[in-house]
Design a protein around this motif. Sequence first.
Motif, PDB file in Angstrom:
ATOM      1  N   ARG A   1      -5.347  -5.100  26.162  1.00 23.79           N
ATOM      2  CA  ARG A   1      -5.857  -5.533  27.472  1.00 23.79           C
ATOM      3  C   ARG A   1      -6.298  -4.309  28.283  1.00 23.79           C
ATOM      4  O   ARG A   1      -7.351  -4.320  28.935  1.00 23.79           O
ATOM      5  CB  ARG A   1      -4.777  -6.328  28.228  1.00 23.79           C
ATOM      6  N   ALA A   2      -5.500  -3.250  28.224  1.00 26.14           N
ATOM      7  CA  ALA A   2      -5.854  -2.036  28.984  1.00 26.14           C
ATOM      8  C   ALA A   2      -7.159  -1.432  28.459  1.00 26.14           C
ATOM      9  O   ALA A   2      -7.942  -0.871  29.235  1.00 26.14           O
ATOM     10  CB  ALA A   2      -4.717  -1.022  28.894  1.00 26.14           C
ATOM     11  N   TRP A   3      -7.387  -1.559  27.144  1.00 25.89           N
ATOM     12  CA  TRP A   3      -8.631  -1.007  26.574  1.00 25.89           C
ATOM     13  C   TRP A   3      -9.862  -1.772  27.042  1.00 25.89           C
ATOM     14  O   TRP A   3     -10.920  -1.189  27.239  1.00 25.89           O
ATOM     15  CB  TRP A   3      -8.569  -1.065  25.038  1.00 25.89           C
ATOM     16  N   VAL A   4      -9.717  -3.089  27.183  1.00 29.74           N
ATOM     17  CA  VAL A   4     -10.917  -3.877  27.517  1.00 29.74           C
ATOM     18  C   VAL A   4     -11.092  -4.077  29.015  1.00 29.74           C
ATOM     19  O   VAL A   4     -12.174  -4.432  29.457  1.00 29.74           O
ATOM     20  CB  VAL A   4     -10.920  -5.267  26.822  1.00 29.74           C
ATOM     21  N   ASP A   5     -10.035  -3.861  29.790  1.00 28.68           N
ATOM     22  CA  ASP A   5     -10.093  -4.191  31.221  1.00 28.68           C
ATOM     23  C   ASP A   5      -9.639  -2.973  32.042  1.00 28.68           C
ATOM     24  O   ASP A   5      -8.448  -2.723  32.193  1.00 28.68           O
ATOM     25  CB  ASP A   5      -9.165  -5.404  31.469  1.00 28.68           C
ATOM     26  N   PRO A   6     -10.606  -2.218  32.543  1.00 22.61           N
ATOM     27  CA  PRO A   6     -10.267  -0.985  33.283  1.00 22.61           C
ATOM     28  C   PRO A   6      -9.379  -1.241  34.503  1.00 22.61           C
ATOM     29  O   PRO A   6      -8.535  -0.409  34.826  1.00 22.61           O
ATOM     30  CB  PRO A   6     -11.626  -0.426  33.709  1.00 22.61           C
ATOM     31  N   ASP A   7      -9.566  -2.393  35.141  1.00 18.09           N
ATOM     32  CA  ASP A   7      -8.723  -2.696  36.306  1.00 18.09           C
ATOM     33  C   ASP A   7      -7.279  -2.901  35.860  1.00 18.09           C
ATOM     34  O   ASP A   7      -6.334  -2.472  36.528  1.00 18.09           O
ATOM     35  CB  ASP A   7      -9.212  -3.963  37.031  1.00 18.09           C
ATOM     36  N   TYR A   8      -7.117  -3.594  34.718  1.00 21.48           N
ATOM     37  CA  TYR A   8      -5.766  -3.789  34.197  1.00 21.48           C
ATOM     38  C   TYR A   8      -5.145  -2.444  33.830  1.00 21.48           C
ATOM     39  O   TYR A   8      -3.978  -2.187  34.130  1.00 21.48           O
ATOM     40  CB  TYR A   8      -5.766  -4.725  32.979  1.00 21.48           C
TER      41      TYR A   8
ATOM     42  N   ARG B   1      -8.520   4.501  22.489  1.00 18.21           N
ATOM     43  CA  ARG B   1      -9.198   3.428  21.767  1.00 18.21           C
ATOM     44  C   ARG B   1     -10.035   4.052  20.656  1.00 18.21           C
ATOM     45  O   ARG B   1     -10.839   4.951  20.902  1.00 18.21           O
ATOM     46  CB  ARG B   1     -10.086   2.649  22.738  1.00 18.21           C
ATOM     47  N   PRO B   2      -9.857   3.579  19.418  1.00 21.79           N
ATOM     48  CA  PRO B   2     -10.589   4.210  18.309  1.00 21.79           C
ATOM     49  C   PRO B   2     -12.103   4.011  18.456  1.00 21.79           C
ATOM     50  O   PRO B   2     -12.552   3.021  19.046  1.00 21.79           O
ATOM     51  CB  PRO B   2     -10.078   3.469  17.071  1.00 21.79           C
ATOM     52  N   ALA B   3     -12.843   4.957  17.899  1.00 23.07           N
ATOM     53  CA  ALA B   3     -14.298   4.839  17.915  1.00 23.07           C
ATOM     54  C   ALA B   3     -14.718   3.663  17.032  1.00 23.07           C
ATOM     55  O   ALA B   3     -14.004   3.288  16.093  1.00 23.07           O
ATOM     56  CB  ALA B   3     -14.917   6.137  17.405  1.00 23.07           C
ATOM     57  N   GLY B   4     -15.854   3.096  17.338  1.00 23.01           N
ATOM     58  CA  GLY B   4     -16.401   2.026  16.499  1.00 23.01           C
ATOM     59  C   GLY B   4     -15.753   0.678  16.729  1.00 23.01           C
ATOM     60  O   GLY B   4     -15.788  -0.192  15.868  1.00 23.01           O
ATOM     61  N   THR B   5     -15.118   0.505  17.900  1.00 19.51           N
ATOM     62  CA  THR B   5     -14.425  -0.764  18.160  1.00 19.51           C
ATOM     63  C   THR B   5     -15.083  -1.530  19.303  1.00 19.51           C
ATOM     64  O   THR B   5     -14.485  -2.462  19.846  1.00 19.51           O
ATOM     65  CB  THR B   5     -12.947  -0.511  18.520  1.00 19.51           C
ATOM     66  N   GLU B   6     -16.312  -1.152  19.641  1.00 24.45           N
ATOM     67  CA  GLU B   6     -16.974  -1.717  20.826  1.00 24.45           C
ATOM     68  C   GLU B   6     -17.062  -3.246  20.755  1.00 24.45           C
ATOM     69  O   GLU B   6     -16.865  -3.932  21.740  1.00 24.45           O
ATOM     70  CB  GLU B   6     -18.376  -1.120  21.013  1.00 24.45           C
ATOM     71  N   GLY B   7     -17.367  -3.771  19.550  1.00 20.70           N
ATOM     72  CA  GLY B   7     -17.595  -5.216  19.466  1.00 20.70           C
ATOM     73  C   GLY B   7     -16.344  -6.042  19.205  1.00 20.70           C
ATOM     74  O   GLY B   7     -16.425  -7.267  19.104  1.00 20.70           O
ATOM     75  N   LEU B   8     -15.178  -5.381  19.074  1.00 20.45           N
ATOM     76  CA  LEU B   8     -13.987  -6.125  18.645  1.00 20.45           C
ATOM     77  C   LEU B   8     -13.393  -6.975  19.770  1.00 20.45           C
ATOM     78  O   LEU B   8     -13.444  -6.608  20.940  1.00 20.45           O
ATOM     79  CB  LEU B   8     -12.917  -5.156  18.134  1.00 20.45           C
ATOM     80  N   SER B   9     -12.809  -8.092  19.365  1.00 20.61           N
ATOM     81  CA  SER B   9     -12.109  -8.950  20.320  1.00 20.61           C
ATOM     82  C   SER B   9     -10.791  -8.286  20.712  1.00 20.61           C
ATOM     83  O   SER B   9     -10.312  -7.374  20.031  1.00 20.61           O
ATOM     84  CB  SER B   9     -11.819 -10.307  19.682  1.00 20.61           C
ATOM     85  N   GLU B  10     -10.202  -8.797  21.776  1.00 15.39           N
ATOM     86  CA  GLU B  10      -8.923  -8.253  22.233  1.00 15.39           C
ATOM     87  C   GLU B  10      -7.860  -8.395  21.139  1.00 15.39           C
ATOM     88  O   GLU B  10      -7.063  -7.488  20.915  1.00 15.39           O
ATOM     89  CB  GLU B  10      -8.503  -8.996  23.502  1.00 15.39           C
TER      90      GLU B  10
ATOM     91  N   GLN C   1      -1.880   7.994  16.172  1.00  9.55           N
ATOM     92  CA  GLN C   1      -2.997   7.437  16.938  1.00  9.55           C
ATOM     93  C   GLN C   1      -3.116   5.972  16.564  1.00  9.55           C
ATOM     94  O   GLN C   1      -2.564   5.534  15.560  1.00  9.55           O
ATOM     95  CB  GLN C   1      -4.307   8.133  16.531  1.00  9.55           C
ATOM     96  N   ALA C   2      -3.903   5.236  17.323  1.00  5.86           N
ATOM     97  CA  ALA C   2      -4.191   3.852  16.940  1.00  5.86           C
ATOM     98  C   ALA C   2      -4.988   3.876  15.627  1.00  5.86           C
ATOM     99  O   ALA C   2      -5.643   4.857  15.301  1.00  5.86           O
ATOM    100  CB  ALA C   2      -4.989   3.163  18.033  1.00  5.86           C
ATOM    101  N   ARG C   3      -4.885   2.777  14.869  1.00  8.25           N
ATOM    102  CA  ARG C   3      -5.605   2.669  13.595  1.00  8.25           C
ATOM    103  C   ARG C   3      -7.116   2.646  13.807  1.00  8.25           C
ATOM    104  O   ARG C   3      -7.586   2.080  14.784  1.00  8.25           O
ATOM    105  CB  ARG C   3      -5.272   1.334  12.920  1.00  8.25           C
ATOM    106  N   ALA C   4      -7.817   3.188  12.817  1.00  6.42           N
ATOM    107  CA  ALA C   4      -9.269   3.031  12.828  1.00  6.42           C
ATOM    108  C   ALA C   4      -9.587   1.620  12.348  1.00  6.42           C
ATOM    109  O   ALA C   4      -8.838   1.064  11.546  1.00  6.42           O
ATOM    110  CB  ALA C   4      -9.904   4.062  11.909  1.00  6.42           C
ATOM    111  N   PRO C   5     -10.666   1.022  12.860  1.00  7.89           N
ATOM    112  CA  PRO C   5     -10.986  -0.338  12.410  1.00  7.89           C
ATOM    113  C   PRO C   5     -11.454  -0.327  10.960  1.00  7.89           C
ATOM    114  O   PRO C   5     -11.992   0.665  10.481  1.00  7.89           O
ATOM    115  CB  PRO C   5     -12.131  -0.743  13.343  1.00  7.89           C
TER     116      PRO C   5
END
Lengths: 243, 103
Positions: free
Chosen positions: A96-103, A207-216, A233-237
């Motif tokens: 949620r923090a990755w997709v929502d800057p306010d959160y 947030r890993p690179a290449g995850t722009e299109g991923l769902s939450e 680190q977080a896993r690569a997609p």
Amino acid sequence: MSGADGRGPQGLAHSHDHGHDRREHGHRHDHEAAAHGHSHPFQPDLQEPSQDWEFLEIALRELLIEKGVLSAREIAEKIDQWDRRTPQNGAEVIARAWVDPDYKARLLADGNAAVAELGYPFEGLELIAVENTPQRHHMVVCTLCSCYPRQLLGIPPLWYKSRAYRSRAVREPRAVLAEFGTVLPEDVEVRVLDSTADCRYLVIPMRPAGTEGLSEADLAALVTRDSMIGTAQARAPHPAPTA
Amino acid sequence: MRAADLPDARFRVGDRVRVRAAYPPGHIRTPFYLRGRTGRVIGVHGAFPNPERLAWGEDGLPPIPLYEVVFAMAAVWQGDGAYGARDSLAADIYEHWLEEAAT
């Protein structure tokens, strides 16, 4: 303590099982005895209690039940409640923090309130979220005991409580990170957080690179327990399947 | 209690502080390896009951301000460790364990 380590009623059950195991597998032991001159169990069972604290825990638990202060069912339910808290809860928070800057801003400002928003009450201790960046990597340890954001992530891994991790993380953090497969450039500041008091720390991995299109939900699957402790680190997609 | 509610806190963010080089017995939540070390306040967490008194079954009141203090790894280990030049360590230290450090 018993609840937190999930070893409550198992200790009782174990002492009953012991004789049964011996009868059931007796023939196997005989074969081994013939071959080696002495018998080994095919696979070691849970260890019998041997430490003072284990006897104290059993004695206290049995007394509390005998005196009607707690029931065995209440203890089992408490253990079950702890077992249902898993790093998955934290992964949802991070996604949620990755997709929502306010959160993310709310999470960094007031961790307790932000995780409660997602249905994970965190009470009695301050939850502090810290953000990993290309300039700074955080890694959490509790050198004094095993402080860990249990209310969110559940029971800490055994290594987190080991003397080796607790003493080495503060003194040679990069060597410890390398053992987790995490090698960081020299120009990244490694900041070790020694969780010494009333605060519990949650690392927000990058947030890993290449995850722009991923769902939450797909993003949450990339957030591992270790990435929220900061040993990884977080896993690569996974590469997107070519249709 | 949040930092904003702590007008009486002795230290502020940015202050240089030294952890007291004291070795009292009992339940102490100031790590041994930080005693006598100098760092910088980067946060004020609020005020909390004194764990050293709670350990004796007392109420630990009045609450004591708790600070997040950051130390350069080099200042902590003084060469007796393995770390990068920029690496640091932060710990939560109660006010009665801190004293002003020369800047």
